[in-house]
Design an enzyme around this catalytic site. Structure first.
Site, PDB file in Angstrom:
ATOM      1  N   GLY A 169       0.579  -1.175   0.035  1.00 42.93           N
ATOM      2  CA  GLY A 169       0.128  -0.071  -0.010  1.00 42.93           C
ATOM      3  C   GLY A 169       0.882   1.335  -0.068  1.00 42.93           C
ATOM      4  O   GLY A 169       1.694   1.227  -0.957  1.00 42.93           O
ATOM      5  N   GLY A 170       0.628   2.142   0.819  1.00 43.67           N
ATOM      6  CA  GLY A 170       1.144   3.587   0.725  1.00 43.67           C
ATOM      7  C   GLY A 170       2.639   3.401   1.419  1.00 43.67           C
ATOM      8  O   GLY A 170       3.407   4.243   0.904  1.00 43.67           O
TER       9      GLY A 170
HETATM   10  C1  HXC Z   1      -3.448  -2.090  11.278  1.00 45.64           C
HETATM   11  C2  HXC Z   1      -2.088  -3.917  10.508  1.00 45.64           C
HETATM   12  C3  HXC Z   1      -2.138  -3.648   9.324  1.00 45.64           C
HETATM   13  C4  HXC Z   1      -2.748  -2.482   8.969  1.00 45.64           C
HETATM   14  C5  HXC Z   1      -1.124  -5.464   9.494  1.00 45.64           C
HETATM   15  N1  HXC Z   1      -1.636  -5.163  10.883  1.00 45.64           N
HETATM   16  N2  HXC Z   1      -1.363  -4.620   8.602  1.00 45.64           N
HETATM   17  N3  HXC Z   1      -3.014  -3.133  11.677  1.00 45.64           N
HETATM   18  N4  HXC Z   1      -3.409  -1.557   9.750  1.00 45.64           N
HETATM   19  N5  HXC Z   1      -2.584  -1.728   7.675  1.00 45.64           N
HETATM   20  C6  HXC Z   1      -1.554  -5.867  12.103  1.00 45.64           C
HETATM   21  C7  HXC Z   1      -2.361  -7.212  12.127  1.00 45.64           C
HETATM   22  O1  HXC Z   1      -3.571  -6.845  12.555  1.00 45.64           O
HETATM   23  C8  HXC Z   1      -1.392  -8.070  13.254  1.00 45.64           C
HETATM   24  O2  HXC Z   1      -1.909  -7.332  14.409  1.00 45.64           O
HETATM   25  C9  HXC Z   1      -0.114  -7.385  12.913  1.00 45.64           C
HETATM   26  O3  HXC Z   1      -0.141  -6.250  12.370  1.00 45.64           O
HETATM   27  C10 HXC Z   1       0.673  -8.744  12.035  1.00 45.64           C
HETATM   28  O4  HXC Z   1      -0.108  -8.726  10.702  1.00 45.64           O
HETATM   29  P1  HXC Z   1      -0.584 -10.229  10.277  1.00 45.64           P
HETATM   30  O5  HXC Z   1      -1.586 -10.215   9.142  1.00 45.64           O
HETATM   31  O6  HXC Z   1      -0.622 -11.345  11.264  1.00 45.64           O
HETATM   32  O7  HXC Z   1       0.820 -10.565   9.707  1.00 45.64           O
HETATM   33  P2  HXC Z   1       1.397 -11.463   8.270  1.00 45.64           P
HETATM   34  O8  HXC Z   1       0.590 -12.694   8.310  1.00 45.64           O
HETATM   35  O9  HXC Z   1       2.740 -11.434   8.182  1.00 45.64           O
HETATM   36  O10 HXC Z   1       0.811 -10.396   7.152  1.00 45.64           O
HETATM   37  C11 HXC Z   1       1.322  -9.154   7.112  1.00 45.64           C
HETATM   38  C12 HXC Z   1       0.465  -8.584   5.771  1.00 45.64           C
HETATM   39  C13 HXC Z   1      -0.943  -8.361   6.206  1.00 45.64           C
HETATM   40  C14 HXC Z   1       0.811  -9.020   4.598  1.00 45.64           C
HETATM   41  C15 HXC Z   1       1.214  -7.121   5.876  1.00 45.64           C
HETATM   42  O11 HXC Z   1      -0.835  -8.048   7.530  1.00 45.64           O
HETATM   43  C16 HXC Z   1      -1.561  -7.579   5.384  1.00 45.64           C
HETATM   44  O12 HXC Z   1      -2.051  -7.954   4.299  1.00 45.64           O
HETATM   45  N6  HXC Z   1      -1.923  -6.052   6.111  1.00 45.64           N
HETATM   46  C17 HXC Z   1      -2.870  -5.352   5.267  1.00 45.64           C
HETATM   47  C18 HXC Z   1      -2.138  -4.712   4.163  1.00 45.64           C
HETATM   48  C19 HXC Z   1      -2.918  -3.564   3.558  1.00 45.64           C
HETATM   49  O13 HXC Z   1      -3.966  -3.911   2.621  1.00 45.64           O
HETATM   50  N7  HXC Z   1      -2.653  -2.204   3.841  1.00 45.64           N
HETATM   51  C20 HXC Z   1      -3.406  -1.348   3.642  1.00 45.64           C
HETATM   52  C21 HXC Z   1      -2.790  -0.642   2.245  1.00 45.64           C
HETATM   53  S1  HXC Z   1      -3.800   0.592   1.749  1.00 45.64           S
HETATM   54  P3  HXC Z   1      -1.670  -8.490  15.661  1.00 45.64           P
HETATM   55  O14 HXC Z   1      -2.465  -7.584  16.814  1.00 45.64           O
HETATM   56  O15 HXC Z   1      -2.572  -9.581  15.591  1.00 45.64           O
HETATM   57  O16 HXC Z   1      -0.393  -8.738  15.958  1.00 45.64           O
HETATM   58  C22 HXC Z   1      -2.783   1.891   2.068  1.00 45.64           C
HETATM   59  C23 HXC Z   1      -3.313   3.163   1.425  1.00 45.64           C
HETATM   60  C24 HXC Z   1      -2.190   4.176   1.218  1.00 45.64           C
HETATM   61  O17 HXC Z   1      -1.611   1.687   2.422  1.00 45.64           O
HETATM   62  C25 HXC Z   1      -1.839   4.746  -0.226  1.00 45.64           C
HETATM   63  C26 HXC Z   1      -1.077   6.037   0.050  1.00 45.64           C
HETATM   64  C27 HXC Z   1      -0.672   6.295  -1.588  1.00 45.64           C
END
Ligand code: HXC
Length: 508
Positions: A169-170
């Site tokens: 993402g960002g």
């Molecule tokens: C809040 C998050 C998070 C997020 C992960 N966590 N991503 N919390 N916001 N974006 C937290 C989880 O809840 C979890 O918390 C811990 O981090 C570890 O995550 P897991 O999923 O258990 O780890 P893993 O299996 O290794 O997977 C990692 C990951 C996955 C691939 C990064 O977490 C994931 O897909 N996250 C979301 C990615 C995403 O779509 N982000 C938003 C993008 S949009 P706990 O408490 O269980 O430890 C964006 C827009 C900006 O960024 C654009 C600007 C130009």
């Protein structure tokens, strides 16, 4: 008083633990270090000064007010690398997956502002899940603030990104606007949207590695400039890179002590170029034999390997090497090689790093694949990049310098300051066979043979160019290091005036 001091230590201990022992163990189990461990390895021992250790997010959405972890998922501050100041931020995956909240972004912006004010490099260590989902638009705003600072600092201070875990993402766009991106093999990946979203939107099934692993970004996309086997190796190599880089665009290159004599002769270079003009040889051998102590830090080694880019030193001072590689596609310039070299040349020029060009290029790669892929525009990038340089440019033609590629590769005509050729150089519009087949179309095989020999004798040498002053001197290969060192010393005071403009319009 003692009580207050103890309280500080207690609060520090809590902050240092980030997301807690369980998550730290999970991080280690994946073969990754924690943010603080990484910073310890990156910086000189004991030099790290941390900022904002107690900063917490302010979100109250989705019960977040009950989940506060001091530091908020990023460790920031400054320290030194071999005594030189650098600023650093490291995403802490153990805290909300290193995701970016409004306050997390403010911490990064603070070190970005400091780095720019102090005109010192900034290094970001990435291991994060993108925008903090619970914060929504506040996180998006935070990213925008970081991006804007990346752009303002571009060309003023070196910005380096190291991807050491997920980067989604960002989190991908800030690294994309920095000068160099490095990755760690098997544990890091970069993409705008992950495999789950890809499957939903396009029905495509891919793994994290296939979508954005180090192998993809170092060979296919050229988004990453290199990859290392593990966190430790990556951090040690970044220290090595920092030693090559100036602190900013005005300070000039660093100077390190060296025992390597500037006039060292390398007799083996006299036989580097094979007698057969179509036989390849390794241009990296020339780079290593010319650079101080053979030390060469290669950039984008695995992408468009027909051109070589990287840093070395002459008399202890950094230079950028750009060289055609006859071992890969005969060293031809194609769209990828042009783009790769252009970006490197622009970095060197922005930061006052002299450029040494070693040339053995049979021309631009013909064909529809290249033309449809925008060869004209990408080739123009390299031409543009060299032409706008104001840093010292030294060119050595070792063998072929054919056609438009002769002009492009830092020729005298576009700004080369000192242009040398080895006696084996062939500076011409094209190779003898192609040339004669055009000029003597329909000629008998005997005529073609005679004319080919005549063309080779007349044009496939450095002397036609030398007669016109396009080459300053034909030099002995073994003296290349000495000649370059002397030319660099002479060019140290180089100054070039250019007309005022807001900025150029590089063909993007
Ligand atoms: C809040 C998050 C998070 C997020 C992960 N966590 N991503 N919390 N916001 N974006 C937290 C989880 O809840 C979890 O918390 C811990 O981090 C570890 O995550 P897991 O999923 O258990 O780890 P893993 O299996 O290794 O997977 C990692 C990951 C996955 C691939 C990064 O977490 C994931 O897909 N996250 C979301 C990615 C995403 O779509 N982000 C938003 C993008 S949009 P706990 O408490 O269980 O430890 C964006 C827009 C900006 O960024 C654009 C600007 C130009």
């Amino acid at each position: 008083m003692k009580h207050i001091l103890d309280q500080l230590e207690e609060r520090r201990a809590v902050a240092r633990l980030g997301g807690g022992e369980k998550r730290i163990a999970a991080q280690h189990a994946k073969g990754k270090l924690t943010a603080r461990e990484r910073i310890e390895l990156l910086l000189d021992h004991g030099s790290f000064e941390e900022f904002d250790m107690f900063v917490e997010h302010r979100s109250t959405e989705f019960g977040m007010e009950k989940q506060k972890i001091p530091g908020d998922g990023v460790v920031t501050g400054w320290g030194t690398v071999n005594g030189r100041t650098v600023f650093v931020f490291a995403k802490d995956f153990t805290v909300f997956g290193g995701s970016l909240s409004e306050t997390h972004a403010q911490k990064i912006c603070k070190v970005q502002d400091m780095a720019l004010k102090m005109r010192a490099p900034i290094i970001g260590l990435f291991d994060a899940g993108g925008a903090r989902i619970q914060e929504g638009v506040a996180a998006l705003g935070g990213y925008g603030e970081v991006f804007k600072r990346n752009v303002v600092a571009s060309g003023v201070i070196p910005q380096i990104s190291v991807i050491m875990g997920p980067c989604a993402g960002g989190d991908v766009y800030s690294p994309a606007m920095t000068d160099f991106i490095f990755m760690v093999r098997d544990t890091s990946y970069m993409y705008v949207t992950g495999p789950d979203v890809v499957k939903t939107v396009t029905n495509e099934i891919v793994t994290h590695e296939e979508l954005g692993g180090a192998s993809v970004h170092t060979t296919k996309t050229s988004i990453a400039d290199g990859a290392f086997d593990n966190d430790l190796e990556a951090l040690l190599q970044i220290r090595r890179l920092i030693d090559f880089l100036p602190a900013n665009n005005l300070e000039g290159v660093p100077e390190w002590p060296t025992d390597d004599p500037a006039d060292r002769a390398e007799m083996s270079l006299d036989t580097l170029v094979p007698d057969n003009p179509n036989k390849p040889y390794d241009m990296k051998e020339l780079i290593r034999k010319v650079a101080d102590e053979g030390d060469f830090f290669e950039i984008a080694e695995k992408f468009a390997a027909n051109v070589i880019t990287g840093f070395g030193r002459i008399e202890g001072r950094t230079v950028g090497f750009v060289a055609n590689q006859p071992m890969v596609l005969a060293g031809v310039l194609d769209a990828d090689a042009s783009r790769k070299a252009a970006r490197f040349v622009r970095f060197c020029d922005a930061f006052g790093i002299p450029i040494i060009t070693f040339e053995d290029v049979p021309g631009f790669l013909p064909g529809t694949a290249q033309e449809y892929g925008g060869l004209i525009k990408h080739g123009a990038k390299l031409l543009f990049a060299y032409s706008e340089c104001t840093v010292p440019l030294i060119t050595v033609i070792t063998r072929k310098a054919y056609g438009g590629a002769y002009d492009v590769m830092a020729s005298k005509h576009i700004g080369g300051d000192v242009n040398y050729a080895w006696p084996s150089a062939q500076i011409a519009v094209m190779g003898a066979k192609g040339a004669v087949e055009i000029i003597f179309r329909g000629g008998t095989p005997e005529e073609i043979q005679v004319q080919t020999k005549a063309y080779e004798d007349r044009f496939l040498s450095p002397f036609v160019a030398a007669e016109r002053g396009y080459i300053d001197e034909v030099i002995m290969p073994h003296s290349t290091r000495r000649r370059i060192a002397r030319a660099l010393a002479m060019l140290a005071a180089k100054e070039v005036e250019r007309p005022w403009k807001k900025h150029d319009n590089l063909p993007l």
